[in-house]
Design a protein around this motif. Structure first.
Motif, PDB file in Angstrom:
ATOM      1  N   MET A   1       0.290 -30.327 -45.733  1.00  0.00           N
ATOM      2  CA  MET A   1      -0.013 -31.755 -45.401  1.00  0.00           C
ATOM      3  C   MET A   1       0.658 -32.050 -44.003  1.00  0.00           C
ATOM      4  N   VAL A   2      -0.026 -32.868 -43.340  1.00  0.00           N
ATOM      5  CA  VAL A   2       0.485 -33.306 -41.997  1.00  0.00           C
ATOM      6  C   VAL A   2       2.001 -33.884 -41.920  1.00  0.00           C
ATOM      7  N   GLU A   3       2.143 -34.605 -43.177  1.00  0.00           N
ATOM      8  CA  GLU A   3       3.456 -35.238 -43.500  1.00  0.00           C
ATOM      9  C   GLU A   3       4.592 -34.400 -43.659  1.00  0.00           C
ATOM     10  N   GLN A   4       4.454 -33.014 -43.757  1.00  0.00           N
ATOM     11  CA  GLN A   4       5.316 -31.981 -44.138  1.00  0.00           C
ATOM     12  C   GLN A   4       4.838 -30.786 -43.184  1.00  0.00           C
ATOM     13  N   THR A   5       4.474 -30.884 -42.025  1.00  0.00           N
ATOM     14  CA  THR A   5       3.912 -29.613 -41.292  1.00  0.00           C
ATOM     15  C   THR A   5       5.044 -28.746 -41.132  1.00  0.00           C
ATOM     16  N   GLY A   6       4.701 -27.412 -41.323  1.00  0.00           N
ATOM     17  CA  GLY A   6       5.640 -26.296 -41.193  1.00  0.00           C
ATOM     18  C   GLY A   6       5.901 -25.677 -42.636  1.00  0.00           C
TER      19      GLY A   6
ATOM     20  N   SER B   1      -2.461 -40.995 -41.384  1.00  0.00           N
ATOM     21  CA  SER B   1      -1.166 -40.900 -41.151  1.00  0.00           C
ATOM     22  C   SER B   1      -0.603 -40.533 -39.907  1.00  0.00           C
ATOM     23  N   LYS B   2       0.463 -41.201 -39.508  1.00  0.00           N
ATOM     24  CA  LYS B   2       0.923 -41.034 -38.291  1.00  0.00           C
ATOM     25  C   LYS B   2       2.471 -40.174 -38.354  1.00  0.00           C
ATOM     26  N   ILE B   3       2.636 -39.158 -37.625  1.00  0.00           N
ATOM     27  CA  ILE B   3       3.978 -38.484 -37.775  1.00  0.00           C
ATOM     28  C   ILE B   3       4.499 -38.137 -36.454  1.00  0.00           C
TER      29      ILE B   3
ATOM     30  N   VAL C   1       2.743 -41.403 -49.940  1.00  0.00           N
ATOM     31  CA  VAL C   1       2.493 -40.968 -48.577  1.00  0.00           C
ATOM     32  C   VAL C   1       1.781 -41.965 -47.904  1.00  0.00           C
ATOM     33  N   ARG C   2       0.949 -42.982 -48.422  1.00  0.00           N
ATOM     34  CA  ARG C   2       0.233 -43.769 -47.675  1.00  0.00           C
ATOM     35  C   ARG C   2       1.048 -44.858 -47.031  1.00  0.00           C
ATOM     36  N   LEU C   3       2.325 -44.567 -46.928  1.00  0.00           N
ATOM     37  CA  LEU C   3       3.352 -45.616 -46.027  1.00  0.00           C
ATOM     38  C   LEU C   3       2.883 -45.011 -44.501  1.00  0.00           C
ATOM     39  N   PHE C   4       2.793 -43.707 -44.480  1.00  0.00           N
ATOM     40  CA  PHE C   4       2.594 -43.123 -43.002  1.00  0.00           C
ATOM     41  C   PHE C   4       1.295 -43.755 -42.380  1.00  0.00           C
ATOM     42  N   LYS C   5       0.562 -44.161 -43.434  1.00  0.00           N
ATOM     43  CA  LYS C   5      -0.861 -44.691 -42.764  1.00  0.00           C
ATOM     44  C   LYS C   5      -0.824 -46.211 -42.272  1.00  0.00           C
TER      45      LYS C   5
ATOM     46  N   SER D   1      12.760 -36.045 -37.736  1.00  0.00           N
ATOM     47  CA  SER D   1      12.653 -36.966 -36.708  1.00  0.00           C
ATOM     48  C   SER D   1      11.752 -38.113 -37.356  1.00  0.00           C
ATOM     49  N   TYR D   2      11.245 -37.914 -38.546  1.00  0.00           N
ATOM     50  CA  TYR D   2      10.832 -39.075 -39.407  1.00  0.00           C
ATOM     51  C   TYR D   2      10.974 -38.807 -40.893  1.00  0.00           C
ATOM     52  N   PRO D   3      11.166 -40.232 -41.738  1.00  0.00           N
ATOM     53  CA  PRO D   3      11.376 -39.735 -43.050  1.00  0.00           C
ATOM     54  C   PRO D   3      10.284 -39.428 -44.013  1.00  0.00           C
TER      55      PRO D   3
END
Length: 313
Positions: free
Chosen positions: A256-261, A97-99, A66-70, A308-310
């Protein structure tokens, strides 16, 4: 990516083979989608010597830390198609992280969240008490995970009332007016766990209230680290809410913001978090071997929503 009516099916009513068939195929399709659309993801998979195999099992599909998104801006759409950027909680701007969401991904997140929330709130939108400040003055294109959660869950409420004023003080007059109007029927309460504890359980004075929260349904999430330091368990947290406010319908969630919803809702029966048709988890040991039920390890969280993002795996 999704068939018609995908979001209208009960998200918790699927057979044991669902994640071995439909879900697995969706994650496979998402993996190929991001492989073809995201340069950085493509590079990672090529370095992992990823092989395009339709029969690949879920536990064998490539996953990202998950740190890759940071550290990187990862997206699988044209930059001009990005309509919203979410950021995670963090102490510095370089540690979040930026999504990146396009309109389709943003809409699908809302649809999935709606189908999950029906199991708690029912089909109709109901009056909503938010234990926080009003985020209406924030930038709607770039905002934090906290703001995204408030705005996201606000979709399921009406007559929204924010308990804290601009200065962060409890608005007793507004709260009593809200309770006078809506407390005789079911209403929705939302807040982050640490704020629920600080504001409702510690700061608020019940002597200043003209009604209780007995008809409320509370959904809360995040912020457990502060409560763990105070040695407050989930059970004692619920007990204190029941004793002080007569509030018995309390649901914890993890997201988590990386998988919102594709959030995980607390199970009424076992107290654990439930997966849905939008999510799955695997547990890994320190060598990334998949572990069996009951064994502890690192959590791999998988969602079929990120397009829209991996961030699907």
């Amino acid at each position: 990516m999704f068939k018609k009516n995908f979001f209208k099916i009960n998200p918790f009513s699927f057979d044991n083979n669902y994640h071995d068939s439909v879900f697995q195929k969706l994650i496979y399709k998402l993996t190929l989608h991001h492989y073809n659309k995201c340069t950085e993801y493509n590079s990672i998979l090529r370095n992992l010597k990823f092989k395009n195999d339709k029969k690949i099992k879920l536990e064998k599909m490539p996953m990202l830390p998950v740190r890759l998104f940071k550290n990187y801006n990862l997206y699988s759409v044209r930059k001009d198609k990005i309509v919203k950027t979410l950021t995670s909680s963090g102490t510095t701007t370089s540690n979040v992280s930026k999504i990146f969401l396009d309109s389709e991904n943003a809409k699908n997140q809302v649809k999935a969240l709606k189908s999950l929330m029906v199991s708690i709130l029912g089909e109709e939108r109901i009056p909503m008490l938010i234990v926080d400040k009003n985020p209406k003055f924030l930038d709607r294109k770039n905002y934090s995970a906290k703001t995204a959660a408030i705005l996201g869950f606000s979709y399921f409420g009406t007559n929204h009332f924010y308990l804290l004023d601009k200065q962060g003080n409890i608005d007793y007059d507004g709260l009593n007016l809200f309770l006078k109007k809506f407390s005789k029927k079911t209403f929705f309460i939302f807040g982050f766990t640490s704020l629920i504890y600080q504001i409702l359980l510690k700061d608020i004075s019940t002597s200043k209230l003209k009604s209780n929260f007995s008809n409320g349904i509370l959904l809360h999430g995040g912020g457990w680290k502060k409560l763990e330091k105070l040695k407050i368990s989930n059970l004692s947290f619920k007990y204190k809410l029941s004793k002080k406010f007569h509030l018995d319908k309390v649901f914890n969630y993890y997201g988590m913001v990386e998988q919102t919803g594709s959030i995980f809702l607390e199970c009424n029966n076992c107290g654990g978090f439930k997966t849905s048709r939008y999510s799955e988890i695997l547990i890994r040991d320190k060598h990334f071997n998949s572990l069996n039920v009951g064994q502890k390890g690192m959590i791999q969280i998988i969602s079929n929503l990120p397009t829209s993002y991996p961030g699907h795996n």
